[in-house]
Design a protein around this motif. Sequence first.
Motif, PDB file in Angstrom:
ATOM      1  N   VAL A  30      27.716  52.628  44.151  1.00  0.00           N
ATOM      2  CA  VAL A  30      28.627  53.731  44.430  1.00  0.00           C
ATOM      3  C   VAL A  30      29.833  53.160  45.166  1.00  0.00           C
ATOM      4  O   VAL A  30      29.689  52.465  46.178  1.00  0.00           O
ATOM      5  CB  VAL A  30      27.944  54.823  45.279  1.00  0.00           C
ATOM      6  CG1 VAL A  30      28.957  55.874  45.724  1.00  0.00           C
ATOM      7  CG2 VAL A  30      26.809  55.465  44.486  1.00  0.00           C
ATOM      8  N   VAL A  31      31.016  53.445  44.649  1.00  0.00           N
ATOM      9  CA  VAL A  31      32.256  52.953  45.239  1.00  0.00           C
ATOM     10  C   VAL A  31      32.974  54.137  45.876  1.00  0.00           C
ATOM     11  O   VAL A  31      33.179  55.172  45.232  1.00  0.00           O
ATOM     12  CB  VAL A  31      33.158  52.289  44.183  1.00  0.00           C
ATOM     13  CG1 VAL A  31      34.348  51.606  44.851  1.00  0.00           C
ATOM     14  CG2 VAL A  31      32.354  51.300  43.342  1.00  0.00           C
ATOM     15  N   THR A  32      33.355  53.985  47.142  1.00  0.00           N
ATOM     16  CA  THR A  32      34.003  55.069  47.864  1.00  0.00           C
ATOM     17  C   THR A  32      35.033  54.493  48.812  1.00  0.00           C
ATOM     18  O   THR A  32      35.151  53.281  48.986  1.00  0.00           O
ATOM     19  CB  THR A  32      32.955  55.924  48.602  1.00  0.00           C
ATOM     20  OG1 THR A  32      33.571  57.101  49.123  1.00  0.00           O
ATOM     21  CG2 THR A  32      32.286  55.155  49.732  1.00  0.00           C
ATOM     22  N   GLN A  33      35.812  55.366  49.437  1.00  0.00           N
ATOM     23  CA  GLN A  33      36.831  54.903  50.373  1.00  0.00           C
ATOM     24  C   GLN A  33      36.187  54.398  51.667  1.00  0.00           C
ATOM     25  O   GLN A  33      35.068  54.799  52.013  1.00  0.00           O
ATOM     26  CB  GLN A  33      37.799  56.048  50.703  1.00  0.00           C
ATOM     27  CG  GLN A  33      38.547  56.588  49.491  1.00  0.00           C
ATOM     28  CD  GLN A  33      39.774  55.767  49.137  1.00  0.00           C
ATOM     29  OE1 GLN A  33      39.821  54.562  49.365  1.00  0.00           O
ATOM     30  NE2 GLN A  33      40.771  56.421  48.564  1.00  0.00           N
ATOM     31  N   PRO A  34      36.895  53.574  52.426  1.00  0.00           N
ATOM     32  CA  PRO A  34      36.364  53.109  53.713  1.00  0.00           C
ATOM     33  C   PRO A  34      36.172  54.255  54.710  1.00  0.00           C
ATOM     34  O   PRO A  34      36.789  55.322  54.575  1.00  0.00           O
ATOM     35  CB  PRO A  34      37.447  52.147  54.205  1.00  0.00           C
ATOM     36  CG  PRO A  34      38.191  51.727  52.981  1.00  0.00           C
ATOM     37  CD  PRO A  34      38.173  52.915  52.074  1.00  0.00           C
ATOM     38  N   ASP A  35      35.300  54.039  55.693  1.00  0.00           N
ATOM     39  CA  ASP A  35      35.158  55.002  56.785  1.00  0.00           C
ATOM     40  C   ASP A  35      36.518  55.177  57.459  1.00  0.00           C
ATOM     41  O   ASP A  35      37.278  54.219  57.619  1.00  0.00           O
ATOM     42  CB  ASP A  35      34.146  54.498  57.816  1.00  0.00           C
ATOM     43  CG  ASP A  35      32.740  54.334  57.230  1.00  0.00           C
ATOM     44  OD1 ASP A  35      32.566  54.564  56.014  1.00  0.00           O
ATOM     45  OD2 ASP A  35      31.838  53.968  57.997  1.00  0.00           O
ATOM     46  N   ARG A  36      36.822  56.422  57.878  1.00  0.00           N
ATOM     47  CA  ARG A  36      38.115  56.716  58.499  1.00  0.00           C
ATOM     48  C   ARG A  36      37.927  57.429  59.833  1.00  0.00           C
ATOM     49  O   ARG A  36      36.942  58.171  60.010  1.00  0.00           O
ATOM     50  CB  ARG A  36      38.955  57.613  57.590  1.00  0.00           C
ATOM     51  CG  ARG A  36      39.198  57.077  56.179  1.00  0.00           C
ATOM     52  CD  ARG A  36      40.131  55.895  56.173  1.00  0.00           C
ATOM     53  NE  ARG A  36      40.522  55.523  54.804  1.00  0.00           N
ATOM     54  CZ  ARG A  36      41.047  54.367  54.471  1.00  0.00           C
ATOM     55  NH1 ARG A  36      41.256  53.431  55.392  1.00  0.00           N
ATOM     56  NH2 ARG A  36      41.381  54.110  53.222  1.00  0.00           N
ATOM     57  N   PRO A  37      38.889  57.275  60.771  1.00  0.00           N
ATOM     58  CA  PRO A  37      38.842  58.039  62.021  1.00  0.00           C
ATOM     59  C   PRO A  37      39.068  59.526  61.726  1.00  0.00           C
ATOM     60  O   PRO A  37      39.950  59.884  60.940  1.00  0.00           O
ATOM     61  CB  PRO A  37      39.996  57.461  62.847  1.00  0.00           C
ATOM     62  CG  PRO A  37      40.322  56.149  62.211  1.00  0.00           C
ATOM     63  CD  PRO A  37      39.996  56.298  60.763  1.00  0.00           C
ATOM     64  N   VAL A  38      38.275  60.389  62.349  1.00  0.00           N
ATOM     65  CA  VAL A  38      38.358  61.826  62.115  1.00  0.00           C
ATOM     66  C   VAL A  38      38.430  62.559  63.453  1.00  0.00           C
ATOM     67  O   VAL A  38      37.732  62.200  64.412  1.00  0.00           O
ATOM     68  CB  VAL A  38      37.135  62.324  61.308  1.00  0.00           C
ATOM     69  CG1 VAL A  38      37.127  63.845  61.219  1.00  0.00           C
ATOM     70  CG2 VAL A  38      37.132  61.721  59.905  1.00  0.00           C
ATOM     71  N   GLY A  39      39.249  63.616  63.496  1.00  0.00           N
ATOM     72  CA  GLY A  39      39.309  64.466  64.685  1.00  0.00           C
ATOM     73  C   GLY A  39      40.169  63.887  65.790  1.00  0.00           C
ATOM     74  O   GLY A  39      40.698  62.787  65.703  1.00  0.00           O
ATOM     75  N   THR A  45      34.230  57.872  60.710  1.00  0.00           N
ATOM     76  CA  THR A  45      33.329  58.741  59.956  1.00  0.00           C
ATOM     77  C   THR A  45      33.225  58.290  58.505  1.00  0.00           C
ATOM     78  O   THR A  45      34.248  58.056  57.851  1.00  0.00           O
ATOM     79  CB  THR A  45      33.837  60.194  60.011  1.00  0.00           C
ATOM     80  OG1 THR A  45      33.969  60.593  61.391  1.00  0.00           O
ATOM     81  CG2 THR A  45      32.876  61.135  59.310  1.00  0.00           C
ATOM     82  N   PRO A  46      32.017  58.170  57.974  1.00  0.00           N
ATOM     83  CA  PRO A  46      31.870  57.784  56.566  1.00  0.00           C
ATOM     84  C   PRO A  46      32.234  58.947  55.647  1.00  0.00           C
ATOM     85  O   PRO A  46      32.031  60.119  55.998  1.00  0.00           O
ATOM     86  CB  PRO A  46      30.382  57.446  56.449  1.00  0.00           C
ATOM     87  CG  PRO A  46      29.729  58.278  57.509  1.00  0.00           C
ATOM     88  CD  PRO A  46      30.706  58.345  58.643  1.00  0.00           C
ATOM     89  N   PRO A  47      32.769  58.664  54.470  1.00  0.00           N
ATOM     90  CA  PRO A  47      33.037  59.739  53.512  1.00  0.00           C
ATOM     91  C   PRO A  47      31.733  60.372  53.033  1.00  0.00           C
ATOM     92  O   PRO A  47      30.681  59.709  53.025  1.00  0.00           O
ATOM     93  CB  PRO A  47      33.778  59.038  52.378  1.00  0.00           C
ATOM     94  CG  PRO A  47      33.449  57.599  52.513  1.00  0.00           C
ATOM     95  CD  PRO A  47      33.174  57.342  53.955  1.00  0.00           C
ATOM     96  N   PRO A  48      31.771  61.638  52.626  1.00  0.00           N
ATOM     97  CA  PRO A  48      30.543  62.321  52.189  1.00  0.00           C
ATOM     98  C   PRO A  48      29.778  61.588  51.099  1.00  0.00           C
ATOM     99  O   PRO A  48      28.543  61.596  51.095  1.00  0.00           O
ATOM    100  CB  PRO A  48      31.063  63.679  51.694  1.00  0.00           C
ATOM    101  CG  PRO A  48      32.295  63.926  52.520  1.00  0.00           C
ATOM    102  CD  PRO A  48      32.922  62.567  52.680  1.00  0.00           C
TER     103      PRO A  48
END
Length: 315
Positions: A30-39, A45-48
């Motif tokens: 599964v390929v997804t975007q990198p974890d990003r700062p949230v809030g 935070t990891p993507p769903p």
Amino acid sequence: MTKIVFMGTPAFSVPILKGLAETGYEIQAVVTQPDRPVGRKHVLTPPPVKVAALELGLEVLQPEKISGSPEMARIAELAPDLIVTAAFGQFLPEKLLQVPRLGAINVHASLLPKYRGGAPVHYAIINGDAETGVTIMEMIKKMDAGAIFAQDRLPITPQDDVGTMFDKLSLLGRELLLATLPKLIAGELEKTPQNEGEVTFSPNITREQEAVDWQKTATQVDCQVRGMRPWPIAFTTYEGTRWKLWDVTPLPEESTEAAPGTIIKKDKKQLWIACGEGTVLAINELQPAGKGRQAVAEFLNGVGQHIALGQKVGD
């Protein structure tokens, strides 16, 4: 069993990924975007999709940029039969599209060729469309321009917003994909080129687009508010401060001669604003600057007590 590399990022993609896994397809990675700062606290935070993939025990790849990355080399090494994408969020280089034996397909949340681009659900609601849908399309180098394998549609109700439509379209996309894949894999599915004369685009929403234009009718402002909820949220200004508008209601039985943006009714429970063409809008829920989301009655009995009839909102 067909070997698939799945690429997706937001919550929209999760039911589609889970549907593939539950149906028995071999998901190699599964390929997804990198974890990003949230809030406000910028919590990493990891993507769903990453969360769902780890729960399924799948290998997760998170390239900052897929082109020329080690993750792209890993996909080539896996030699999948098919790449399936759903709101991945990056362009796929042509070299990667040539890797899978059966090509690459995308689950896109619009009735292509309408609304190519990153915000099709937002634009469908903002523009007051009566319906939208999902398209299973062949991926090519040009954005969302590949031939169509299958489409399905559903209505947009006056209560729908981006959140509810993403949920509905995600489930619709899952079912359409699972119905389409067997025929596609067997080579029994014809594809239809998109009509270039009917192409429209849905680029990501800009900050300028979030500002309410009170020259629009009350119905158009309602579409804008719902078309930006729960993100990025439409806003207006009042005396140099910003109000985020979470919920509004057009009042078709009311009319006004006041200039658009004028406050024409204000009591302890109601706040009405004049809109274009003499139409009237009630604000039900808003978020004043520095405060939480609140019902209009709470606002009017709190920080909004000083608001007066005849004052203007918006620039």
